[in-house]
Write an enzyme that holds these catalytic residues in place. Sequence first.
Site, PDB file in Angstrom:
ATOM      1  N   CYS A 193       6.601  -4.379  15.676  1.00 35.04           N
ATOM      2  CA  CYS A 193       6.239  -3.367  16.674  1.00 35.04           C
ATOM      3  C   CYS A 193       4.791  -3.591  17.092  1.00 35.04           C
ATOM      4  CB  CYS A 193       6.423  -1.966  16.100  1.00 35.04           C
ATOM      5  SG  CYS A 193       8.134  -1.583  15.657  1.00 35.04           S
ATOM      6  N   CYS A 248       6.502  -6.474   7.261  1.00 36.42           N
ATOM      7  CA  CYS A 248       7.596  -5.926   8.064  1.00 36.42           C
ATOM      8  C   CYS A 248       8.017  -6.965   9.091  1.00 36.42           C
ATOM      9  CB  CYS A 248       7.160  -4.636   8.767  1.00 36.42           C
ATOM     10  SG  CYS A 248       8.506  -3.823   9.679  1.00 36.42           S
ATOM     11  N   GLU A 291       0.826  -1.206   0.000  1.00 35.39           N
ATOM     12  CA  GLU A 291       0.000   0.000   0.000  1.00 35.39           C
ATOM     13  C   GLU A 291       0.861   1.258   0.000  1.00 35.39           C
ATOM     14  OE1 GLU A 291      -4.156  -1.338   2.167  1.00 35.39           O
ATOM     15  OE2 GLU A 291      -2.546  -0.576   3.448  1.00 35.39           O
ATOM     16  N   CYS A 324       3.395   8.699   0.894  1.00 35.14           N
ATOM     17  CA  CYS A 324       3.991   7.769   1.844  1.00 35.14           C
ATOM     18  C   CYS A 324       4.168   6.427   1.133  1.00 35.14           C
ATOM     19  CB  CYS A 324       3.088   7.625   3.071  1.00 35.14           C
ATOM     20  SG  CYS A 324       3.663   6.424   4.295  1.00 35.14           S
ATOM     21  N   SER A 362      11.873   6.513  14.746  1.00 36.15           N
ATOM     22  CA  SER A 362      10.728   6.074  15.542  1.00 36.15           C
ATOM     23  C   SER A 362      11.221   5.734  16.945  1.00 36.15           C
ATOM     24  CB  SER A 362      10.072   4.855  14.869  1.00 36.15           C
ATOM     25  OG  SER A 362       8.914   4.462  15.556  1.00 36.15           O
ATOM     26  N   LEU A 363      10.917   6.588  17.899  1.00 35.73           N
ATOM     27  CA  LEU A 363      11.449   6.452  19.260  1.00 35.73           C
ATOM     28  C   LEU A 363      10.429   5.829  20.201  1.00 35.73           C
ATOM     29  CD1 LEU A 363      14.007   7.159  20.906  1.00 35.73           C
ATOM     30  CD2 LEU A 363      12.880   9.299  21.526  1.00 35.73           C
ATOM     31  N   ASN A 364       9.339   6.559  20.457  1.00 36.07           N
ATOM     32  CA  ASN A 364       8.121   6.051  21.093  1.00 36.07           C
ATOM     33  C   ASN A 364       8.155   5.842  22.601  1.00 36.07           C
ATOM     34  OD1 ASN A 364       6.962   5.956  18.481  1.00 36.07           O
ATOM     35  ND2 ASN A 364       8.004   4.004  18.141  1.00 36.07           N
ATOM     36  N   GLY A 415       7.087  -1.650   6.066  1.00 36.63           N
ATOM     37  CA  GLY A 415       8.465  -2.087   6.098  1.00 36.63           C
ATOM     38  C   GLY A 415       9.421  -1.130   6.778  1.00 36.63           C
ATOM     39  N   GLU A 416      10.613  -1.624   7.063  1.00 33.26           N
ATOM     40  CA  GLU A 416      11.722  -0.857   7.628  1.00 33.26           C
ATOM     41  C   GLU A 416      12.712  -0.574   6.499  1.00 33.26           C
ATOM     42  OE1 GLU A 416      14.605   1.026   8.935  1.00 33.26           O
ATOM     43  OE2 GLU A 416      13.176   0.669  10.567  1.00 33.26           O
ATOM     44  N   SER A 443      12.152   7.227   7.412  1.00 30.60           N
ATOM     45  CA  SER A 443      11.872   6.909   8.813  1.00 30.60           C
ATOM     46  C   SER A 443      12.402   5.521   9.146  1.00 30.60           C
ATOM     47  CB  SER A 443      10.360   6.967   9.065  1.00 30.60           C
ATOM     48  OG  SER A 443      10.065   6.549  10.391  1.00 30.60           O
ATOM     49  N   ASN A 450      -3.271   5.347  16.544  1.00 35.35           N
ATOM     50  CA  ASN A 450      -4.422   5.113  15.680  1.00 35.35           C
ATOM     51  C   ASN A 450      -4.914   3.680  15.870  1.00 35.35           C
ATOM     52  OD1 ASN A 450      -4.356   7.703  14.229  1.00 35.35           O
ATOM     53  ND2 ASN A 450      -2.400   6.951  13.436  1.00 35.35           N
ATOM     54  N   CYS A 462      -1.028   6.416  10.281  1.00 34.63           N
ATOM     55  CA  CYS A 462       0.245   5.839  10.708  1.00 34.63           C
ATOM     56  C   CYS A 462       0.018   4.546  11.493  1.00 34.63           C
ATOM     57  CB  CYS A 462       0.988   6.856  11.574  1.00 34.63           C
ATOM     58  SG  CYS A 462       2.586   6.292  12.159  1.00 34.63           S
TER      59      CYS A 462
END
Length: 340
Positions: free
Chosen positions: A114, A110, A90, A103, A213-215, A160-161, A190, A289, A332
């Site tokens: 996560c 992936c 996508e 995007c 991406s920390l989070n 994906g990364e 990212s 989300n 996201c």
Amino acid sequence: MINLKDLNLFQTEKIIKDESLPSYRAKQLINWIYRKFAISVDEITEWSKALRESFSKKYYIGNLILIDRKISRDGTEKFLWKLEDEEQIESVLLPDKDRLTLCISSQVGCALKCRFCLTGQIGFKRNLKVWEIIDQFIQVTRLIEKDAKKITNIVFMGMGEPLLNFENVIEALWRFKNLLQFSPQRITLSTAGIIPALKQLPYKASNIKLAVSLNTVDPEMRSFLMPINKQYPLHELLNSLKEYPLKPRERITFEYIMLKGINCSEKDAYRLAKLLRDIPSKINLIPFNPWAGSEFDNPDEEDIVNFQEILISKGYSVFIRKSKGKDILAACGQLKALYS
């Protein structure tokens, strides 16, 4: 049959030479694929019909196949593509005032798993090829040109990364700049923090923007939310980012998915401010989300604003990212490339 989009510039020039054609034919071929977005050799009208017919016996121009296109109430668009091996990915088109951001995905699925990301729940299928990465841009551009729209920015924030598909992503970035003539300063990559690739990135693809991406500020919690933290621990990631070469006034963007009761307390905000103090930073707060089956919930508006105000008081530029496309699972962390 050889897919012409699968070839790099050197390989394209080589097949023109191997076919005993004049060298200028390579430039024409590149122009038709990457500037005029031809979907078949037959569209290259600079070539004679006889040349097109003979060339088409060995070569073709590959194209992602559009399966579905969904449009959100807020104008966000999501595109479902079928690849040549029947896998699906996508892409998302995000309108915002004078910006139109695409995007794009870099992998089918992936491997990072996560816990807050729907894509991670479907697992890893394979890396995208270079042409499959750039063709998301080409095909969306072809679709929106009819409405006189133009993509202004690209973010590698889809499925994906990107840094786990490093060589293909680097080549795709080269083609964006040199073949599609898209400014690298309008491209953001990212990553969850693949340290070995992160150290190479600024020397392989200069001028692109970096988002991390920390989070969470807690190492144990980050390992729970993002298992990649066990392989590339938070402290090692931050040390690498302190050494990341930045131009004057350039900053690294830190993405912080806000999960109710998990990582959005006042204490978390103060710890985050301290953690990033030696890194030129800006912070994107992303309220979670929700998706069906998720174990998390989005935080209260009051907690989000309070978190932002604490960080601003510490001198950071902090933005609350408004979620777009939630009604079509385009926000996201919601991409999955499967429709019910």
